[in-house]
Write an enzyme that holds these catalytic residues in place. Sequence first.
Site, PDB file in Angstrom:
ATOM      1  N   ASP B  21      47.432 -57.970  -9.336  1.00  8.38           N
ATOM      2  CA  ASP B  21      46.987 -59.538  -9.716  1.00  8.38           C
ATOM      3  C   ASP B  21      47.670 -59.740 -11.082  1.00  8.38           C
ATOM      4  OD1 ASP B  21      44.599 -59.292  -7.785  1.00  8.38           O
ATOM      5  OD2 ASP B  21      43.694 -58.010  -8.895  1.00  8.38           O
ATOM      6  N   ASP B 140      37.030 -62.996   1.436  1.00  7.91           N
ATOM      7  CA  ASP B 140      36.183 -62.315   0.438  1.00  7.91           C
ATOM      8  C   ASP B 140      34.710 -62.555   0.913  1.00  7.91           C
ATOM      9  OD1 ASP B 140      38.129 -61.729  -1.188  1.00  7.91           O
ATOM     10  OD2 ASP B 140      37.868 -63.816  -2.418  1.00  7.91           O
TER      11      ASP B 140
END
Lengths: 198, 263
Positions: B21, B140
């Site tokens: 990330d 997600d």
Amino acid sequence: MTNQNTRPIVIIDLNSGNLLSLENALKENGENVRRIARPEDHHFTGDELIVLPGQGRFAYVTARIDELNWRHFLNRWLAEGGHLVGICVGMQVLFEGSEEDPESQGLGFLKGRCQRLNHAKTPMIGWAKLDSYKLNMKDQYAYFVNSYAALNSPYATAKVNYGDSFCAAVQKNSVYGFQFHPEKSGRFGRELLQHVCG
Amino acid sequence: MSVVKSPVLSDLAVRIIPCLDVAAGRVVKGTNFKQLVDMGDPIELAQKYQQQGADELVFLDIKASIDSQASALEMVKKVAMNLSIPFAVGGGIKNIEDVHRFFHAGADKVTLNSMALAQPELIDNIARHYGSQSIVVAIDVNLEPDGSHAIYSHGGSRRTNLNYQHWLNEVVTRGAGEILLTAMHKDGTGSGFDCDLLAAFGTNFPIQVIASGGAKKTKDFLDAIQAGADAVLAAGLFHRNEYTVGEIKDYLIQNNIPIRTTL
């Protein structure tokens, strides 16, 4: 090691994908790497190694070969024993055709046609261990991204299973084909490119 | 004759994918997408994971909407010049032009999440231009208090009204090459991947599923793979040096999972 003796490398840029990684990988073997779109963009001496990458549909790659004037040039190059490496669809177009686009003609340097892999999950994406008698490929893991492949060829030098058993690599005289992506296959792939560029 | 291990002939190895990330040019890690902690330089970490045997890398620019895209493209170029394994990039992709830029900079795949939800035809568009293998759709999913599965967008901050099963089918139909499934209720908790969700795909699901969210121990990886994951993605446990990619792979090999080794 010097790069004095490695042959000049010419990458055919059919505009069918990202060539940065491949170009970068080939440059590890020497700076004498050119990327050209048409045969007239380079003064060929016959000593070059031509790299034919291919991404996208079979029909797209063969259409670009025609549009950019490569077909006649490549047929002669192959007939005269020139050095060439075809990668992914660039290997598939060495065959006569493909089930992906039955109307499109391959270069026909190798007999046979490519077929769709008989597996629920396509494209095949990922690493597979090569079944090869060649010491530089035997039991190495290579990175594949394909839905079609040539299942059999007397010139197969490595095979892999995905739904079917197919040709992961072929070699006929000074022409190599890799269905996998050597430029994305870690250190093994880089060493393999070094070997074929030598 | 050797024993047939799988009903379908396949030499594919299960991939282990470290996820980086990235925010403002640095690798970060947070719990449930919040409280970001600096984890290092993206190129250095990428090379370290490649060395350890990572099969692929995913870079998610989690603040892409705020940062300029130029820095992300610069990073992608550097990654492409320094890696010999495939990598995907995601974050901040708004249209097909952004996708062109990422591929031109050397990315092998793009990962779409919120944009796939807002503009699902972008999936078709990328598949047409570059082929299905170049698109990973990140989903997600959260287990809601009432036991249903909800899809979230914007880094897990917005609940959508989409039906989970319908969205899975739509993503496949539109031409995604892989699904990156993050179980939000497991992410950062260290309680393992959601194996029930993974098992629900079955062997005939037409594209590969990458499991993400919740890995803490080596056994978690094994459980996810045995439940049916084609690849497993993890971030924090690699960044914190709790395990190397090699250690995870050794454990899986001992448990007869087909894993890529480097000679």
